[in-house]
Design a protein around this motif. Structure first.
Motif, PDB file in Angstrom:
ATOM      1  N   THR A  30       0.834  -1.207   0.000  1.00 25.95           N
ATOM      2  CA  THR A  30       0.000   0.000   0.000  1.00 25.95           C
ATOM      3  C   THR A  30       0.864   1.252   0.000  1.00 25.95           C
ATOM      4  O   THR A  30       0.586   2.202  -0.716  1.00 25.95           O
ATOM      5  N   PHE A  76      -9.497  -2.143  16.209  1.00 26.24           N
ATOM      6  CA  PHE A  76     -10.205  -1.822  14.970  1.00 26.24           C
ATOM      7  C   PHE A  76     -10.996  -0.520  15.115  1.00 26.24           C
ATOM      8  O   PHE A  76     -10.902   0.372  14.272  1.00 26.24           O
ATOM      9  N   LYS A 132      -9.734   2.345  12.747  1.00 30.35           N
ATOM     10  CA  LYS A 132     -10.360   2.261  11.429  1.00 30.35           C
ATOM     11  C   LYS A 132     -11.761   2.851  11.321  1.00 30.35           C
ATOM     12  O   LYS A 132     -12.321   2.886  10.228  1.00 30.35           O
ATOM     13  N   THR A 133     -12.347   3.270  12.406  1.00 30.80           N
ATOM     14  CA  THR A 133     -13.739   3.714  12.288  1.00 30.80           C
ATOM     15  C   THR A 133     -13.885   5.215  12.504  1.00 30.80           C
ATOM     16  O   THR A 133     -13.015   5.870  13.066  1.00 30.80           O
ATOM     17  N   VAL A 134     -15.015   5.719  12.049  1.00 29.25           N
ATOM     18  CA  VAL A 134     -15.341   7.124  12.244  1.00 29.25           C
ATOM     19  C   VAL A 134     -15.436   7.426  13.738  1.00 29.25           C
ATOM     20  O   VAL A 134     -14.932   8.441  14.221  1.00 29.25           O
ATOM     21  N   ALA A 135     -16.075   6.499  14.479  1.00 32.69           N
ATOM     22  CA  ALA A 135     -16.229   6.701  15.909  1.00 32.69           C
ATOM     23  C   ALA A 135     -14.871   6.873  16.583  1.00 32.69           C
ATOM     24  O   ALA A 135     -14.672   7.760  17.420  1.00 32.69           O
ATOM     25  N   ARG A 193     -12.039   7.806  15.188  1.00 35.18           N
ATOM     26  CA  ARG A 193     -11.428   9.070  14.774  1.00 35.18           C
ATOM     27  C   ARG A 193     -12.013  10.229  15.556  1.00 35.18           C
ATOM     28  O   ARG A 193     -11.337  11.191  15.896  1.00 35.18           O
ATOM     29  N   GLN A 194     -13.304  10.143  15.841  1.00 34.51           N
ATOM     30  CA  GLN A 194     -13.954  11.225  16.592  1.00 34.51           C
ATOM     31  C   GLN A 194     -13.391  11.330  18.003  1.00 34.51           C
ATOM     32  O   GLN A 194     -13.257  12.427  18.538  1.00 34.51           O
ATOM     33  N   ALA A 230     -10.089  13.100  17.651  1.00 34.11           N
ATOM     34  CA  ALA A 230     -10.298  14.516  17.331  1.00 34.11           C
ATOM     35  C   ALA A 230     -10.733  15.284  18.569  1.00 34.11           C
ATOM     36  O   ALA A 230     -10.234  16.371  18.859  1.00 34.11           O
ATOM     37  N   GLY A 238      -7.782  15.678  20.828  1.00 34.48           N
ATOM     38  CA  GLY A 238      -6.770  16.585  20.288  1.00 34.48           C
ATOM     39  C   GLY A 238      -7.175  18.039  20.387  1.00 34.48           C
ATOM     40  O   GLY A 238      -6.365  18.906  20.687  1.00 34.48           O
ATOM     41  N   GLY A 287      -4.540  14.041  26.272  1.00 33.75           N
ATOM     42  CA  GLY A 287      -5.521  13.481  25.354  1.00 33.75           C
ATOM     43  C   GLY A 287      -5.066  13.518  23.910  1.00 33.75           C
ATOM     44  O   GLY A 287      -4.100  14.196  23.554  1.00 33.75           O
ATOM     45  N   GLY A 288      -5.776  12.740  23.077  1.00 32.51           N
ATOM     46  CA  GLY A 288      -5.534  12.773  21.641  1.00 32.51           C
ATOM     47  C   GLY A 288      -4.417  11.882  21.142  1.00 32.51           C
ATOM     48  O   GLY A 288      -4.278  11.689  19.952  1.00 32.51           O
ATOM     49  N   VAL A 289      -3.612  11.345  22.047  1.00 33.49           N
ATOM     50  CA  VAL A 289      -2.490  10.495  21.643  1.00 33.49           C
ATOM     51  C   VAL A 289      -2.539   9.189  22.419  1.00 33.49           C
ATOM     52  O   VAL A 289      -2.719   9.209  23.638  1.00 33.49           O
TER      53      VAL A 289
END
Lengths: 520, 384
Positions: free
Chosen positions: B192, B246, B250-253, B255-256, B259, B262, B328-330
């Motif tokens: 990839t 996972f 990999k999911t929107v949840a 990532r939220q 975010a 962060g 947070g965020g990391v």
């Protein structure tokens, strides 16, 4: 021979190569009120920060001569020891402490070192409050129970405990109502009688005209002229001329040709009213009506604190204010927007004036920031992120608006301001809005990046997007907008077509509105 | 800028290196006692619930907060399950279900106050910590409830059926499958990266990485094969870690959550419902605490009022040791799991050496402080 208390000679101060101050000279006579005028970003605050030691000696060029003595201030305490006190726009009070405690903060009344003498603190505070016209106040009241006007006076009282000789006020009346402003100006005149010298930064030219003895005008980091009440013409028009008289040479890309068409009204806002989030009695936005058309760039001009950001954020998912009333129509149809995701779903985007606080996740990389607003709609299937698509789109937009980053995996905190702003712009372009509200889109970024942002705005207009540009830089409004609304104190006080947008017209509207407000 | 070849980011694997180093140190110090099949099995059994809690805790830590109440929720849910089975004669699935629902409810309780009333999580979970502990003592009348039936205990102390007489074949199959998967995913990753024109690390570095990880896997599973085979709890742990890895990556949840951690304001203004994210992060923590509660009761074959005491601290420490940022965020799930095992190996090794729990706490504290200091100082030197 006038008694000069302060001379700043040939002050030059650069931030990473960009000159914020370029050979600035300032002479202040003892016992006078001296006003500093200039547009936002002209360098007024920077000059005062040099004077007060916020930028220590050695980080700028030039001399400061105070009371006939050459000074080298390495920190704020150094200048305070000499009797120079600066009161910033954001007040430095501790909200839950009492008036007396705040007045003597950092200067506590003690008999034994380290142990506060409360009796002495209270009685001394009372005396000083009387001098600033706050005789009636209980010195034990926490300062957050006072209005902003009184808090401003507490700041002055605090300065007086430090035996102030030169008081610097940065936009002292910006947050005050007319009555409070008038009171503050009287206090300043009183201080002047007592021999205190004042330097005042203000946008409110009528106030300057009233209290100032001399005015120094700064433009683009250079001193333009100094006007004296006794010898020069001392009117608002004269001051404005000094402030804005600059030539514009091709700093804005043209938007002409058959590709650019202004079409139907896309966004229409009617009877919009918003109240302050903490104070339901304070109306921040009053009966605002406006519209934006497809392919049109509309400016919201006005001074800082005029309510433009509040207006934008209240429309963008009610992120500001309470008791919001009014209607929003998109493409002629009424829409209900209660939260940010509603606004995004209705194809409205908003980029904040403060990109670091409200726009970016600084610790995350370019691609994640770019896809943040559109992740659910455009980059996922059943809640699972399509990482490949994400990278491809991020790469595409990185090229499209020329984000200078090593790769889309670079962390955004390591990008320059201009490139960070482009990431924010890309984020909202990826959300595919019909309306983009850009709040101070070029604040604090260099000329080259600014030009690229303007080009991106033109591209969006070409695509038929409706764009609102909020800017305190009038040349930017003039250079980029097809139409502009002038906003002052939460009201729209004028609307200007392309040919009519000039700095003078904008300022006239603001001044006229300010005077009208004063008579009510 | 000249094109630079990427190198294996050693810091990214620093925690793995530390894990191996600590294991080897104790291996020498205990004369090889910590590498016996029995002890390898114990490591898994003893740390299963901390790993489960650490996965949930990582989500809280990603938001920039912690959950102090999990130890108490572990105790409450374990107690309820035990009471239902022992006193009320409930079937085991029913008892498990009720315990899980109680965990969910307590998590939702915390989530409600944190997200919708705006009480700092520290305060809300301090409250649930006290309430949960008090509730456990009340329910159990300060007595140990037991013994629990064997079928109950399987989840915490049981094994997958063993194939073969001495060496469990199942273990070897799993190890082989894991190796194939590892090689495949590394190759896929390189492919990839090449496809999108990203820098790839030199082949020998990839190879070393794969060989080291494969060696650890084989070592571990051969030890388990020599004992009773694969513990049930390892399966449960693996499933939970895989799911949450996972979700976070990999999911929107997921990532939220990153975010929000962060920059909550920017996340809000990007249309993320930050309140809902907070609510679900804490609700989920309650659920995983219940899972850990059941596992702990099963392993001990009883529920005790003091169960889970201090687990919240182990879970929080695991996240921080595993590279999560307190602001947070990391942080990653894998990091938190490695962190949990670092703590586990320390505990286990010191116990084998006969050190008192008092001394163990001192050492654990120092390791936590040292790991985070190392992380922050080395990040500062890198200039981010």
């Amino acid at each position: 021979m006038p008694d000069i208390i302060l001379e700043m000679n040939h002050i030059t101060k650069a931030f990473s190569g960009v000159k914020a101050l370029d050979d600035v000279n300032l002479k202040v006579e003892k016992g006078t009120i001296h006003a500093l005028c200039g547009e936002n970003g002209a360098g007024k605050s920077t000059l005062m920060n040099v004077l007060s030691g916020v930028y220590p000696f050695g980080t700028y060029e030039g001399d400061i001569i105070y009371k006939g003595e050459k000074c080298e201030f390495h920190k704020i305490k150094d200048s305070e020891d000499k009797g120079i006190v600066i009161i910033h726009q954001e007040l430095a009070l501790s909200p839950y402490l009492s008036i007396a405690e705040n007045v003597f903060m950092g200067n506590e009344q003690t008999d034994i070192k380290g142990v506060i003498n409360w009796r002495k603190t209270r009685s001394a505070a009372k005396e000083i409050l009387a001098e600033v016209g706050l005789e009636g106040e209980n010195v034990d009241t926490p300062v957050n129970k006072l209005g902003v006007g009184k808090q401003q006076l507490i700041e002055i009282a605090k300065a007086m405990t430090k035996n102030v000789e030169l008081l610097i006020l940065d936009e002292p009346t910006a947050a005050l109502n007319d009555e409070e402003s008038a009171h503050l100006l009287e206090i300043m005149l009183n201080l002047k009688k007592k021999g205190v010298t004042c330097i005042m930064i203000s946008h409110k030219l009528n106030e300057i005209e009233y209290v100032a003895d001399e005015i120094t005008i700064i433009r683009d980091g250079k001193t333009i002229e100094t006007l004296n009440k006794k010898t020069d013409e001392f009117t608002e028009d004269r001051i404005i001329k000094g402030m804005v008289g600059r030539e514009l040479t091709n700093r804005y890309p043209l938007r002409e040709g058959p590709d650019y068409n202004i079409g139907e009204v896309i966004l229409e806002v009617k009877d919009w009213n918003v109240f302050h989030p903490d104070d339901p009695t304070r109306q921040v936005i009053k009966n605002v009506n406006f519209n934006v058309r497809a392919g049109e760039v509309v400016g919201f001009a006005g001074l800082m604190g005029a309510g433009r950001t509040e207006l934008a954020m209240s429309i963008f998912g009610r992120e500001y204010g309470q008791h919001i009333t009014g209607s929003i129509k998109m493409h002629g149809k009424p829409v209900k927007i209660h939260k940010v995701s509603d606004a995004i779903a209705n194809k409205i985007a908003y980029t904040s004036e403060d990109r670091k606080t409200y726009g970016l996740v600084l610790i995350d990389d370019v691609k994640h920031n770019m896809t943040m607003a559109a992740l659910k709609q455009s980059f996922s299937n059943h809640g699972i992120v399509n990482a490949n698509e994400e990278i491809l789109k991020a790469e595409e937009y990185k090229k499209k608006i020329n984000v200078k980053a090593n790769s889309v995996n670079q962390v955004v905190s390591s990008l320059s301001g201009g490139n960070q702003q482009k990431v924010v712009l890309a984020k909202w372009m990826l959300a595919q809005p019909d309306v983009l509200i850009l709040d101070e889109p070029t604040r604090g970024i260099d000329v080259g990046a600014k030009y690229e942002i303007y080009e991106a705005i033109n591209d969006l207009a070409k695509m038929g997007k409706a764009i609102i540009v909020i800017s305190s830089e009038m040349p930017e409004i003039i250079g980029t907008c097809d139409r502009a609304y002038v906003i002052n104190e939460g009201e729209i006080c004028g609307e200007l077509g392309k040919e009519d947008i000039t700095q003078e017209r904008i300022m006239e509207y603001i001044m006229a509105h300010g005077r009208k407000g004063g008579n009510e | 800028m000249k094109t630079k070849k990427a190198h294996l980011d050693l810091q990214q694997y620093g925690m793995f290196v530390a894990l191996i180093a600590i294991f080897l140190i104790f291996n020498v110090a205990t004369g090889g006692n910590n590498a016996t099949p029995v002890n390898m099995n114990n490591l898994v059994m003893q740390n299963g619930y901390v790993v489960i809690l650490a996965t949930g805790m990582l989500l809280c830590v990603l938001t920039g907060n912690i959950d102090l109440g999990v130890g108490s929720i572990v105790a409450v849910t374990g107690a309820v399950a035990a009471i239902l089975v022992v006193d009320k004669g409930a079937s085991i699935p029913v008892a498990f279900l009720v315990a899980l629902l109680i965990g969910l409810a307590s998590g939702a309780f915390v989530g409600f106050f944190v997200a919708y009333i705006g009480i700092p999580p520290f305060v809300v979970t301090l409250a649930t910590m006290l309430m949960g502990r008090g509730l456990t003592y009340t329910l159990l009348q300060a007595q140990t409830k037991g013994p629990l039936p064997e079928n109950f205990n399987k989840i915490g102390a049981g094994f997958l059926p063993k194939i073969g007489a001495n060496l469990d074949i199942l273990c070897l199959v799993v190890a082989a499958a894991a190796t194939v998967l590892l090689v495949f995913s590394e190759l896929n990753d390189i492919r990839t990266k090449k496809k999108y024109g990203f820098e790839t690390i030199p082949v020998w570095q990839s190879a070393v990485k794969v060989i080291v990880i494969a060696a650890i896997i084989w070592f571990f599973f051969i030890k388990l094969a020599q004992y009773n085979g694969i513990p049930m709890i390892l399966v449960l742990m693996f499933v939970i870690v895989a799911i949450y890895h996972f979700i976070t990556s990999k999911t929107v949840a997921g990532r939220q959550i990153y975010a929000l951690g962060g920059n909550a304001k920017a996340a809000r203004l990007s249309g993320i419902n930050t309140k809902r994210v907070f609510f679900w992060v804490y609700t989920n923590m309650g659920f995983l605490a219940a899972v850990a509660g059941i596992v702990l009761a099963a392993r001990n074959a009883s529920a005790t009022p003091k169960a889970g005491d201090g687990f919240e601290m182990d879970a929080i420490a695991s996240c921080y040791i595993g590279g999560a940022a307190a602001a947070g965020g990391v942080g990653t799930i894998i990091g938190a799991v490695v962190g949990a095992f670092i703590m586990g190996i320390l505990n286990n090794g010191m116990s084998l050496m006969g050190w008192s729990t008092d001394i163990q706490k001192i050492v654990k504290g120092l390791v936590l402080l040292g790991a985070v200091t190392f992380d922050i100082v080395s990040n500062r030197r890198k200039g981010n």
